[in-house]
Design a protein around this motif. Structure first.
Motif, PDB file in Angstrom:
ATOM      1  N   CYS A 115     -26.881  41.460  20.843  1.00 54.30           N
ATOM      2  CA  CYS A 115     -27.820  40.700  21.532  1.00 54.30           C
ATOM      3  C   CYS A 115     -28.371  39.481  20.467  1.00 54.30           C
ATOM      4  O   CYS A 115     -28.967  38.460  20.944  1.00 54.30           O
ATOM      5  CB  CYS A 115     -29.062  41.727  21.825  1.00 54.30           C
ATOM      6  SG  CYS A 115     -28.772  42.125  23.180  1.00 54.30           S
ATOM      7  N   ILE A 116     -28.273  39.902  19.225  1.00 56.92           N
ATOM      8  CA  ILE A 116     -28.912  38.776  18.328  1.00 56.92           C
ATOM      9  C   ILE A 116     -27.661  37.920  17.612  1.00 56.92           C
ATOM     10  O   ILE A 116     -27.998  37.339  16.597  1.00 56.92           O
ATOM     11  CB  ILE A 116     -29.705  39.632  16.756  1.00 56.92           C
ATOM     12  CG1 ILE A 116     -30.822  38.775  16.594  1.00 56.92           C
ATOM     13  CG2 ILE A 116     -28.674  40.136  16.161  1.00 56.92           C
ATOM     14  CD1 ILE A 116     -31.644  38.612  17.137  1.00 56.92           C
ATOM     15  N   SER A 161     -26.160  51.097   7.129  1.00 58.23           N
ATOM     16  CA  SER A 161     -27.534  50.843   7.487  1.00 58.23           C
ATOM     17  C   SER A 161     -28.158  51.969   8.177  1.00 58.23           C
ATOM     18  O   SER A 161     -29.329  52.480   7.846  1.00 58.23           O
ATOM     19  CB  SER A 161     -27.885  49.531   8.260  1.00 58.23           C
ATOM     20  OG  SER A 161     -27.253  48.314   7.682  1.00 58.23           O
ATOM     21  N   SER A 162     -27.493  52.366   9.287  1.00 55.97           N
ATOM     22  CA  SER A 162     -27.724  53.607  10.029  1.00 55.97           C
ATOM     23  C   SER A 162     -28.032  54.666   9.115  1.00 55.97           C
ATOM     24  O   SER A 162     -29.295  55.613   9.299  1.00 55.97           O
ATOM     25  CB  SER A 162     -26.777  53.979  11.141  1.00 55.97           C
ATOM     26  OG  SER A 162     -26.467  52.937  11.870  1.00 55.97           O
ATOM     27  N   LEU A 163     -27.136  55.083   8.240  1.00 55.84           N
ATOM     28  CA  LEU A 163     -27.415  56.340   7.328  1.00 55.84           C
ATOM     29  C   LEU A 163     -28.413  55.937   6.476  1.00 55.84           C
ATOM     30  O   LEU A 163     -29.352  57.001   6.312  1.00 55.84           O
ATOM     31  CB  LEU A 163     -26.240  56.402   6.260  1.00 55.84           C
ATOM     32  CG  LEU A 163     -24.998  57.068   7.345  1.00 55.84           C
ATOM     33  CD1 LEU A 163     -23.716  57.003   5.971  1.00 55.84           C
ATOM     34  CD2 LEU A 163     -25.281  58.475   7.428  1.00 55.84           C
ATOM     35  N   LEU A 171     -26.188  39.862  10.993  1.00 54.40           N
ATOM     36  CA  LEU A 171     -26.765  41.005  10.331  1.00 54.40           C
ATOM     37  C   LEU A 171     -28.294  40.487   9.641  1.00 54.40           C
ATOM     38  O   LEU A 171     -29.145  41.485   9.837  1.00 54.40           O
ATOM     39  CB  LEU A 171     -25.864  41.266   9.291  1.00 54.40           C
ATOM     40  CG  LEU A 171     -24.629  42.039   9.591  1.00 54.40           C
ATOM     41  CD1 LEU A 171     -23.600  42.243   8.456  1.00 54.40           C
ATOM     42  CD2 LEU A 171     -25.085  43.529  10.090  1.00 54.40           C
ATOM     43  N   LYS A 172     -28.448  39.466   9.273  1.00 55.14           N
ATOM     44  CA  LYS A 172     -29.793  39.073   8.591  1.00 55.14           C
ATOM     45  C   LYS A 172     -30.978  38.943   9.600  1.00 55.14           C
ATOM     46  O   LYS A 172     -31.809  39.534   9.346  1.00 55.14           O
ATOM     47  CB  LYS A 172     -29.816  37.611   7.883  1.00 55.14           C
ATOM     48  CG  LYS A 172     -29.292  36.557   8.765  1.00 55.14           C
ATOM     49  CD  LYS A 172     -29.299  35.316   7.914  1.00 55.14           C
ATOM     50  CE  LYS A 172     -28.897  33.957   8.634  1.00 55.14           C
ATOM     51  NZ  LYS A 172     -28.625  32.782   7.942  1.00 55.14           N
ATOM     52  N   LYS A 173     -30.483  38.574  10.854  1.00 60.98           N
ATOM     53  CA  LYS A 173     -31.611  38.601  12.071  1.00 60.98           C
ATOM     54  C   LYS A 173     -31.781  39.967  12.471  1.00 60.98           C
ATOM     55  O   LYS A 173     -33.055  40.755  12.626  1.00 60.98           O
ATOM     56  CB  LYS A 173     -30.935  37.965  13.082  1.00 60.98           C
ATOM     57  CG  LYS A 173     -30.774  36.336  13.067  1.00 60.98           C
ATOM     58  CD  LYS A 173     -30.394  35.777  14.284  1.00 60.98           C
ATOM     59  CE  LYS A 173     -30.245  34.211  13.846  1.00 60.98           C
ATOM     60  NZ  LYS A 173     -29.647  33.599  15.268  1.00 60.98           N
ATOM     61  N   LEU A 174     -30.728  40.907  12.294  1.00 60.29           N
ATOM     62  CA  LEU A 174     -30.751  42.236  12.913  1.00 60.29           C
ATOM     63  C   LEU A 174     -31.771  43.076  11.978  1.00 60.29           C
ATOM     64  O   LEU A 174     -32.482  43.725  12.542  1.00 60.29           O
ATOM     65  CB  LEU A 174     -29.322  42.891  13.043  1.00 60.29           C
ATOM     66  CG  LEU A 174     -29.332  44.283  13.368  1.00 60.29           C
ATOM     67  CD1 LEU A 174     -30.081  44.570  14.692  1.00 60.29           C
ATOM     68  CD2 LEU A 174     -28.017  44.965  13.392  1.00 60.29           C
ATOM     69  N   LEU A 175     -31.135  42.933  10.770  1.00 61.60           N
ATOM     70  CA  LEU A 175     -31.946  43.918   9.857  1.00 61.60           C
ATOM     71  C   LEU A 175     -33.426  43.413   9.390  1.00 61.60           C
ATOM     72  O   LEU A 175     -34.208  44.291   8.875  1.00 61.60           O
ATOM     73  CB  LEU A 175     -31.242  43.829   8.373  1.00 61.60           C
ATOM     74  CG  LEU A 175     -29.854  44.399   8.550  1.00 61.60           C
ATOM     75  CD1 LEU A 175     -29.060  44.579   7.235  1.00 61.60           C
ATOM     76  CD2 LEU A 175     -29.884  46.110   9.065  1.00 61.60           C
ATOM     77  N   SER A 176     -33.689  42.345   9.543  1.00 61.46           N
ATOM     78  CA  SER A 176     -35.136  41.553   9.449  1.00 61.46           C
ATOM     79  C   SER A 176     -36.098  42.408  10.222  1.00 61.46           C
ATOM     80  O   SER A 176     -37.283  42.430   9.890  1.00 61.46           O
ATOM     81  CB  SER A 176     -35.147  40.101   9.423  1.00 61.46           C
ATOM     82  OG  SER A 176     -34.797  39.902  10.954  1.00 61.46           O
ATOM     83  N   LEU A 236     -37.117  40.819  17.992  1.00 62.46           N
ATOM     84  CA  LEU A 236     -35.946  40.350  18.182  1.00 62.46           C
ATOM     85  C   LEU A 236     -36.012  38.493  18.167  1.00 62.46           C
ATOM     86  O   LEU A 236     -35.513  37.993  17.517  1.00 62.46           O
ATOM     87  CB  LEU A 236     -35.168  40.711  19.238  1.00 62.46           C
ATOM     88  CG  LEU A 236     -34.606  42.303  19.139  1.00 62.46           C
ATOM     89  CD1 LEU A 236     -34.020  42.444  20.581  1.00 62.46           C
ATOM     90  CD2 LEU A 236     -33.447  42.177  18.156  1.00 62.46           C
ATOM     91  N   CYS A 237     -36.936  38.099  18.921  1.00 64.87           N
ATOM     92  CA  CYS A 237     -37.455  36.553  19.062  1.00 64.87           C
ATOM     93  C   CYS A 237     -37.642  36.209  18.005  1.00 64.87           C
ATOM     94  O   CYS A 237     -37.453  35.012  17.547  1.00 64.87           O
ATOM     95  CB  CYS A 237     -38.423  36.463  20.314  1.00 64.87           C
ATOM     96  SG  CYS A 237     -37.656  37.082  22.053  1.00 64.87           S
ATOM     97  N   LEU A 238     -38.596  36.746  17.221  1.00 71.12           N
ATOM     98  CA  LEU A 238     -39.155  36.534  15.898  1.00 71.12           C
ATOM     99  C   LEU A 238     -37.999  36.260  14.923  1.00 71.12           C
ATOM    100  O   LEU A 238     -38.018  35.080  14.211  1.00 71.12           O
ATOM    101  CB  LEU A 238     -40.167  37.446  15.102  1.00 71.12           C
ATOM    102  CG  LEU A 238     -41.530  37.342  15.895  1.00 71.12           C
ATOM    103  CD1 LEU A 238     -42.510  38.367  15.322  1.00 71.12           C
ATOM    104  CD2 LEU A 238     -42.260  36.056  15.400  1.00 71.12           C
ATOM    105  N   ALA A 239     -37.149  37.307  14.932  1.00 74.02           N
ATOM    106  CA  ALA A 239     -35.997  37.138  14.179  1.00 74.02           C
ATOM    107  C   ALA A 239     -35.106  35.852  14.410  1.00 74.02           C
ATOM    108  O   ALA A 239     -34.535  35.151  13.462  1.00 74.02           O
ATOM    109  CB  ALA A 239     -35.141  38.347  13.980  1.00 74.02           C
ATOM    110  N   GLN A 240     -34.842  35.645  15.848  1.00 76.33           N
ATOM    111  CA  GLN A 240     -34.185  34.407  16.088  1.00 76.33           C
ATOM    112  C   GLN A 240     -34.703  33.127  15.551  1.00 76.33           C
ATOM    113  O   GLN A 240     -34.009  32.141  15.313  1.00 76.33           O
ATOM    114  CB  GLN A 240     -33.824  34.462  17.714  1.00 76.33           C
ATOM    115  CG  GLN A 240     -33.303  33.447  18.361  1.00 76.33           C
ATOM    116  CD  GLN A 240     -31.784  33.361  17.888  1.00 76.33           C
ATOM    117  OE1 GLN A 240     -31.389  34.330  17.356  1.00 76.33           O
ATOM    118  NE2 GLN A 240     -30.828  32.198  18.041  1.00 76.33           N
TER     119      GLN A 240
END
Length: 476
Positions: A160-161, A70-72, A165-170, A389-393
């Motif tokens: 933190c999340i 994902s970083s690349l 992964l789905k929360k992070l990438l969203s 981050l809060c929206l993803a959560q």
């Protein structure tokens, strides 16, 4: 890979350029003094991390691989190295990297016969690598350095999340509704423009919050430290550890001064709100004061350095620049922030940082710094990250049922998706061969030829400034 290791590598990643500044920009013996202070503060921070029992979470190999990939991808999509579309700002970013590679320190602009004043934090390490190994192609080193920073930020955010992964990438698909609403009004008779055009702020105050993807393609030098330090602040404050975030926040000064201010507000206000009810019973005030004092002392040359610009920035409250601004401001903060906070108002996920972020995001657009209002777009970055981050959560929780919020997020995702699509469409494995890092004599030359003298002069050091007179290592 352990959370503790992410902390340590991240701090080394951010520290390199600041240590180079102290050892190269300052005259002796001040260079030895402040370099020594920096190493001491870094040593005690590492010791604090090593002894911590809170940083125990471990990320499995599969998730690490996905984070690396994902970083690349994000690095390529950002334009770093020139493998995908590069925004206009890369004219100057590439020139800055070339300055680091071709010049001795401190940076001197031959085109203006003046020393430079700029936050070079992002560019110094890859520039030194290119110089040391005498690399003919800058792009690979540039891309790897960017990808490493994004990887470290994603790893810390992943913890933190709650390692989702789905929360992070969203969060990289999130954005406010205001750009869509503004484009809808401007291009109502040409609906295709909603898809093909970019958003242009229509007020003299330059009302704009950029999505994470928007910041990636314009200011990777500023979004990377935000990705790294914001989760450190959030995690440590949730554990009532008020000492550990101070040094990472300080490190962002030489990378991104405006996000540094945002992180400082987020940290300070969260600390005060969290501890007010308990009458600050959980704080070791003496230790907090000493740690803050030594950090301020250590980084004081950088604070002086950023006051030595030759030209003054355009700045002031909204009424200095625009009439009838309040209605536009209200619409803007409603569509960018408040409409989302309505759905998060009962959430307990980073509750205090979220409330502080929402209040800050409402206040920030009332003040302008710079012709393009970089203040509004950059100081908002940590607060927007907390909101996203809060929206993803929220949307991935088991209790989530709101179709209205999903609809709003879809509208807000149009701008990030356009940026991502453009990056994929323009991807070229040989694209770096078309990128010029030495098109201009130096960064000042690139600015004065693509902008104007007023903007370019912001990068010049005033010979009457205290930094120039008493701190600068004036090389021959």
């Amino acid at each position: 890979m352990r959370q503790k290791l992410f902390y340590q590598i991240s701090i080394f990643y951010l520290s390199i350029s600041t240590l180079v500044f102290f050892s190269s920009w300052l005259l002796a013996p001040l260079s030895y003094l402040f370099s020594g202070l920096f190493v001491i503060v870094l040593f005690f921070w590492i010791k604090e991390v090593q002894l911590s029992e809170e940083l125990h979470q471990e990320i499995n190999k599969r998730d690490v691989f996905i984070l690396v990939l994902s970083s690349l991808i994000l690095s390529v999509l950002s334009g770093s190295g020139g493998f995908s579309f590069q925004s206009f700002d890369y004219i100057h970013q590439n020139a800055k990297l070339n300055d680091i590679t071709k010049s001795d320190f401190p940076i001197y602009f031959k085109s203006a016969n003046s020393y430079a004043t700029y936050y070079f934090g992002y560019y110094i390490p890859p520039g030194l690598i290119i110089k040391y190994f005498n690399l003919q192609q800058y792009s690979i080193a540039y891309l790897i350095w960017t990808a490493l920073g994004i990887f470290l930020g994603l790893g810390l955010l992943f913890v933190c999340i709650n390692q989702s992964l789905k929360k992070l990438l969203s969060i990289f698909l999130f954005g406010g509704v205001f750009p869509f609403a503004s484009s809808l009004i401007n291009y109502f008779d040409r609906p295709l423009k909603l898809i093909t055009s970019g958003y242009e702020p229509y007020t003299k105050m330059r009302l704009s919050f950029l999505s994470l993807m928007g910041n990636f393609v314009y200011v990777p030098n500023q979004i990377i430290p935000v990705l790294i330090v914001t989760p450190i602040v959030l995690f440590d404050l949730s554990k009532r550890n008020y000492i550990r975030p101070i040094f990472p926040i300080s490190l962002t000064i030489f990378w991104s001064p405006f996000p540094f201010l945002g992180l400082l507000v987020l940290y300070g206000c969260t600390l005060l709100v969290n501890e007010y009810k308990s009458s600050f019973a959980f704080i070791n005030m003496k230790k907090l004061f000493l740690n803050t004092f030594f950090n301020v002392l250590t980084f004081s040359p950088l604070l002086v350095y950023f006051t030595c610009g030759l030209s003054e920035l355009e700045m002031g409250f909204f009424y200095k620049f625009q009439e009838n601004y309040i209605p536009k401001w209200l619409i803007f903060v409603f569509l960018e922030v408040l409409i989302f906070f309505y759905f998060l108002r009962k959430s307990n996920f980073f509750r205090t940082p979220l409330q502080i972020s929402v209040i800050s995001l409402c206040i920030i657009p009332l003040y302008k710094i710079g012709m393009g209002n970089d203040f509004c777009m950059r100081v908002s970055m940590p607060f927007l990250l907390v909101l996203y981050l809060c929206l993803a959560q929220c949307i991935f929780s088991n209790k989530f049922e709101s179709k209205i919020l999903i609809f709003l997020l879809v509208l807000g995702s149009i701008q990030p998706i356009k940026i991502i699509a453009r990056g994929f469409i323009t991807f070229d494995i040989n694209g770096y061969k078309k990128v010029s890092y030495s098109k201009f004599l130096d960064t000042y030359d690139s600015l004065i030829k693509t902008y104007n003298k007023q903007i370019a002069d912001q990068y010049l050091m005033d010979p009457k400034s205290k930094f120039y007179k008493y701190l600068l290592n004036k090389r021959d």
